[in-house]
Write an enzyme that holds these catalytic residues in place. Sequence first.
Site, PDB file in Angstrom:
ATOM      1  N   GLN A   8       8.539  40.935  66.799  1.00 41.97           N
ATOM      2  CA  GLN A   8       8.556  39.477  66.949  1.00 41.97           C
ATOM      3  C   GLN A   8       8.307  39.168  68.421  1.00 41.97           C
ATOM      4  OE1 GLN A   8      12.346  37.585  66.867  1.00 41.97           O
ATOM      5  NE2 GLN A   8      11.494  35.518  66.686  1.00 41.97           N
ATOM      6  N   GLY A  27      13.440  32.279  67.926  1.00 44.35           N
ATOM      7  CA  GLY A  27      14.536  31.900  67.035  1.00 44.35           C
ATOM      8  C   GLY A  27      14.604  32.739  65.772  1.00 44.35           C
ATOM      9  N   ARG A  78      23.627  36.117  76.907  1.00 47.88           N
ATOM     10  CA  ARG A  78      25.032  35.921  77.288  1.00 47.88           C
ATOM     11  C   ARG A  78      25.753  37.229  77.608  1.00 47.88           C
ATOM     12  NH1 ARG A  78      25.901  32.117  72.069  1.00 47.88           N
ATOM     13  NH2 ARG A  78      24.006  33.241  71.490  1.00 47.88           N
TER      14      ARG A  78
HETATM   15  C1  UD1 Z   1      23.322  32.612  64.631  1.00 48.96           C
HETATM   16  C2  UD1 Z   1      23.188  31.488  63.597  1.00 48.96           C
HETATM   17  C3  UD1 Z   1      24.538  30.778  63.476  1.00 48.96           C
HETATM   18  C4  UD1 Z   1      25.606  31.783  63.096  1.00 48.96           C
HETATM   19  C5  UD1 Z   1      25.628  32.965  64.050  1.00 48.96           C
HETATM   20  C6  UD1 Z   1      26.531  34.049  63.491  1.00 48.96           C
HETATM   21  C7  UD1 Z   1      20.890  30.671  63.722  1.00 48.96           C
HETATM   22  C8  UD1 Z   1      19.999  29.588  64.196  1.00 48.96           C
HETATM   23  N1  UD1 Z   1      22.189  30.547  64.023  1.00 48.96           N
HETATM   24  O1  UD1 Z   1      23.594  31.995  65.865  1.00 48.96           O
HETATM   25  O2  UD1 Z   1      24.466  29.765  62.502  1.00 48.96           O
HETATM   26  O3  UD1 Z   1      26.864  31.130  63.078  1.00 48.96           O
HETATM   27  O4  UD1 Z   1      24.333  33.538  64.215  1.00 48.96           O
HETATM   28  O5  UD1 Z   1      26.715  35.117  64.385  1.00 48.96           O
HETATM   29  O6  UD1 Z   1      20.426  31.599  63.082  1.00 48.96           O
HETATM   30  N2  UD1 Z   1      17.243  37.107  67.000  1.00 48.96           N
HETATM   31  C9  UD1 Z   1      15.955  37.555  66.796  1.00 48.96           C
HETATM   32  N3  UD1 Z   1      14.919  36.778  67.221  1.00 48.96           N
HETATM   33  C10 UD1 Z   1      15.118  35.585  67.850  1.00 48.96           C
HETATM   34  C11 UD1 Z   1      16.443  35.145  68.050  1.00 48.96           C
HETATM   35  C12 UD1 Z   1      17.489  35.918  67.608  1.00 48.96           C
HETATM   36  O7  UD1 Z   1      15.750  38.627  66.243  1.00 48.96           O
HETATM   37  O8  UD1 Z   1      14.120  34.964  68.213  1.00 48.96           O
HETATM   38  C13 UD1 Z   1      18.364  37.975  66.543  1.00 48.96           C
HETATM   39  C14 UD1 Z   1      19.285  38.353  67.671  1.00 48.96           C
HETATM   40  O9  UD1 Z   1      18.882  39.602  68.244  1.00 48.96           O
HETATM   41  C15 UD1 Z   1      20.629  38.474  66.949  1.00 48.96           C
HETATM   42  C16 UD1 Z   1      20.511  37.525  65.788  1.00 48.96           C
HETATM   43  O10 UD1 Z   1      19.138  37.235  65.623  1.00 48.96           O
HETATM   44  O11 UD1 Z   1      20.847  39.775  66.464  1.00 48.96           O
HETATM   45  C17 UD1 Z   1      21.282  36.225  66.018  1.00 48.96           C
HETATM   46  O12 UD1 Z   1      20.782  35.591  67.185  1.00 48.96           O
HETATM   47  P1  UD1 Z   1      21.726  34.764  68.169  1.00 48.96           P
HETATM   48  O13 UD1 Z   1      20.866  34.169  69.215  1.00 48.96           O
HETATM   49  O14 UD1 Z   1      22.867  35.582  68.592  1.00 48.96           O
HETATM   50  O15 UD1 Z   1      22.223  33.594  67.191  1.00 48.96           O
HETATM   51  P2  UD1 Z   1      23.549  32.759  67.315  1.00 48.96           P
HETATM   52  O16 UD1 Z   1      23.380  31.720  68.352  1.00 48.96           O
HETATM   53  O17 UD1 Z   1      24.724  33.631  67.445  1.00 48.96           O
HETATM   54 CA    CA Z   2      24.956  35.767  67.744  1.00 48.22          CA
END
Ligand code: UD1
Ligand code: CA
Length: 449
Positions: free
Chosen positions: A73, A78, A14
């Site tokens: 990863q 996720g 995004r």
């Molecule tokens: C996530 C939470 C949500 C919370 C929000 C708060 C989950 C499923 N959801 O959503 O409940 O309200 O954060 O900000 O956890 N990342 C990885 N590997 C992945 C995917 C993501 O390391 O495969 C990291 C991203 O780099 C990021 C963090 O995890 O720093 C959160 O990922 P993001 O996709 O932004 O989650 P949200 O949709 O914001």
């Molecule tokens: Ca986030």
Amino acid sequence: MLAVAVLAAGKGTRMKSDLPKVLQPLGGATLVERVLASCNNLAPQRQILIVGHQAERVEQSLSHKPGLEFVLQQPQNGTGHAVQQLLEPLADFDGDLLVLNGDVPLLREQTITNLLEQHRTSGAAVTLLTARLSDPTGYGRVFADHEGKVSAIVEHRDCDDSQRSNNLINAGIYCFNWRQLAAVLPKLSTNNDQGELYLTDTVGMLSPAMHLEVDDADEINGINDRLQLAQCEAVIQERLRQHWMREGVTFVDPGSCTLSDDTRFGRDVVVEPQCHFRGVNTIGDGCRIGPGSLIENARIGDGVEILYSVVRDAVVASGCAIGPYAQLRPGSDLGEGCRVGNFVEIKQSSLAAGCKVNHLSYIGDAALGANVNVGAGTITANYDGVNKHRTVIGHDSKTGANCVLVAPINLGANVTVGAGSTLTKDVPSGALALGRAKQLVKENWQPPR
Ligand code: UD1
Ligand code: CA
């Protein structure tokens, strides 16, 4: 025992950026640097960054952090999948695991300490941070009873209409009992709208799951797009300005100025409108900065005035007056009481105390002794097209208007250079140097018809 894991593998779709999201700059540091800094004083036994998207670039940016481990990863399936990558490196670990989202950069250290404390005294399997937001759009919703026991977290996109009206949100900050988490991690499924493994689903499998609601919802702002990035920048700037106003700095128009974490002000400094401080700065007592100045990596003494000017990687001793419209470039080193006036550029040059360069000059790769007076429009010609050369001017010398000093060149002390001179040879102390065409006057001259 405490381990900290920061989730930083996601792409940040995004943001619509070539830069991985956790490397986006915020208040002069990257998002992930800010997140790591928020647990500096917890002294965890292990500190692990989960990287994936542009992993090398992210690792590179943090190569100066001692003791930080990187876990890859690949692919990024996720947040639950991200934490599954810890099963191996933490196989022998026994203690609490603090999980931080790499895109939640405003968290205060005290809040993390409170979370750990509540987690440890309650004996919960997991304790997570929550907040009540007037606009919870995009966040996972937390379903909890009045005793703070959490039954489930449902992502915004997986919520039905009635679930979506719940404004208690998951901040993405958790403290887990690692052994208990490790036992349920393999049970995660991709049964959700994104087809990913959600860390949030472990909460329903762990008992008891508790939450701690933060007072200041600004702290848990997650950054997913540039709008949220700008909102967080505004929060950081407001925190910094308020801090320095409490420390005795006057901001004439606070909202128009920006600061960096590493800018330090003395007493009774006045910052006029539209001033920006970046990098590492120290500003002495009683300075007046601005309006309209950019100060970056500068060391500025007491009682300095800087008006509509740019100062970068430079040292300015006490009592100097800079501007309006001056540029001090990297390596400028001004002694006490110097004056650098309008449309003057200084680069990689030292000016001893009391020098004056008041109008329309370029001083590059030069060393000026004390009390040198550089006349209007004097230029050091330091570049021959291939190499840069030095200009040295002894104390108490002065140049007239519109002189060119062709480097390498040495002028002694107490030298006077006549206006309009182009000098290519050294001048001994005490001499007058003229290097200009003789004036020709033809009396009673008739222009051609
Ligand atoms: C996530 C939470 C949500 C919370 C929000 C708060 C989950 C499923 N959801 O959503 O409940 O309200 O954060 O900000 O956890 N990342 C990885 N590997 C992945 C995917 C993501 O390391 O495969 C990291 C991203 O780099 C990021 C963090 O995890 O720093 C959160 O990922 P993001 O996709 O932004 O989650 P949200 O949709 O914001
Ligand atoms: Ca986030």
